[in-house]
Design a protein around this motif. Structure first.
Motif, PDB file in Angstrom:
ATOM      1  N   HIS A  54      -6.547 106.328   5.916  1.00 55.65           N
ATOM      2  CA  HIS A  54      -5.858 105.735   7.385  1.00 55.65           C
ATOM      3  C   HIS A  54      -6.688 104.472   7.013  1.00 55.65           C
ATOM      4  N   CYS A  90      -2.557 100.313  11.475  1.00 56.48           N
ATOM      5  CA  CYS A  90      -3.286 100.945   9.996  1.00 56.48           C
ATOM      6  C   CYS A  90      -2.095 100.212   9.212  1.00 56.48           C
ATOM      7  N   HIS A  93      -0.388 102.648   7.080  1.00 54.27           N
ATOM      8  CA  HIS A  93       1.459 103.213   7.436  1.00 54.27           C
ATOM      9  C   HIS A  93       1.896 102.224   8.628  1.00 54.27           C
TER      10      HIS A  93
HETATM   11 CU   LIG Z   1      -2.592 105.324   8.573  1.00 51.80          CU
END
Ligand SMILES: [Cu+2]
Length: 103
Positions: A54, A90, A93
């Motif tokens: 992440h 993030c 994502h």
């Molecule tokens: Cu992430």
């Protein structure tokens, strides 16, 4: 003047002592919790409970940060230095969002 300096140092020290660690987990591609209120000087500790990398970053003025690539199981701490709203995402994502209110 000297008294003022002493008072300033004492207050700064007191503020540092009261600083808290506030944990934000990253699990199932979600920041948990998704909104948190902290005080200036507190540390946001990002955890990664997923099995893949992440990231967390913010472009908000005075509280900009980027923790880079965060591997599974790694903890990364970021100090909140200024009052304001900190919108965190993030980079890996784009659907992950966290809002930090720094008082
Ligand atoms: Cu992430």
């Amino acid at each position: 003047m000297r008294k003022f300096v002493t008072l300033f140092i004492a207050l700064s020290f007191a503020t540092l002592c009261m600083a808290k660690d506030v944990i934000i987990d990253q699990k199932d591609k979600t920041f948990i919790p998704t909104k948190v209120t902290v005080h200036v000087g507190d540390n946001i500790v990002f955890k990664n409970s997923d099995g893949f990398a992440h990231n967390a970053f913010s472009d908000n003025k005075n509280n900009e940060f980027d923790i880079g690539m965060q591997r599974p199981g790694e903890d990364i701490s970021v100090k909140m230095k200024h009052v304001g709203i900190v919108e965190v995402e993030c980079a890996i994502h784009p659907n992950m969002h966290l809002k930090i209110v720094v008082k």
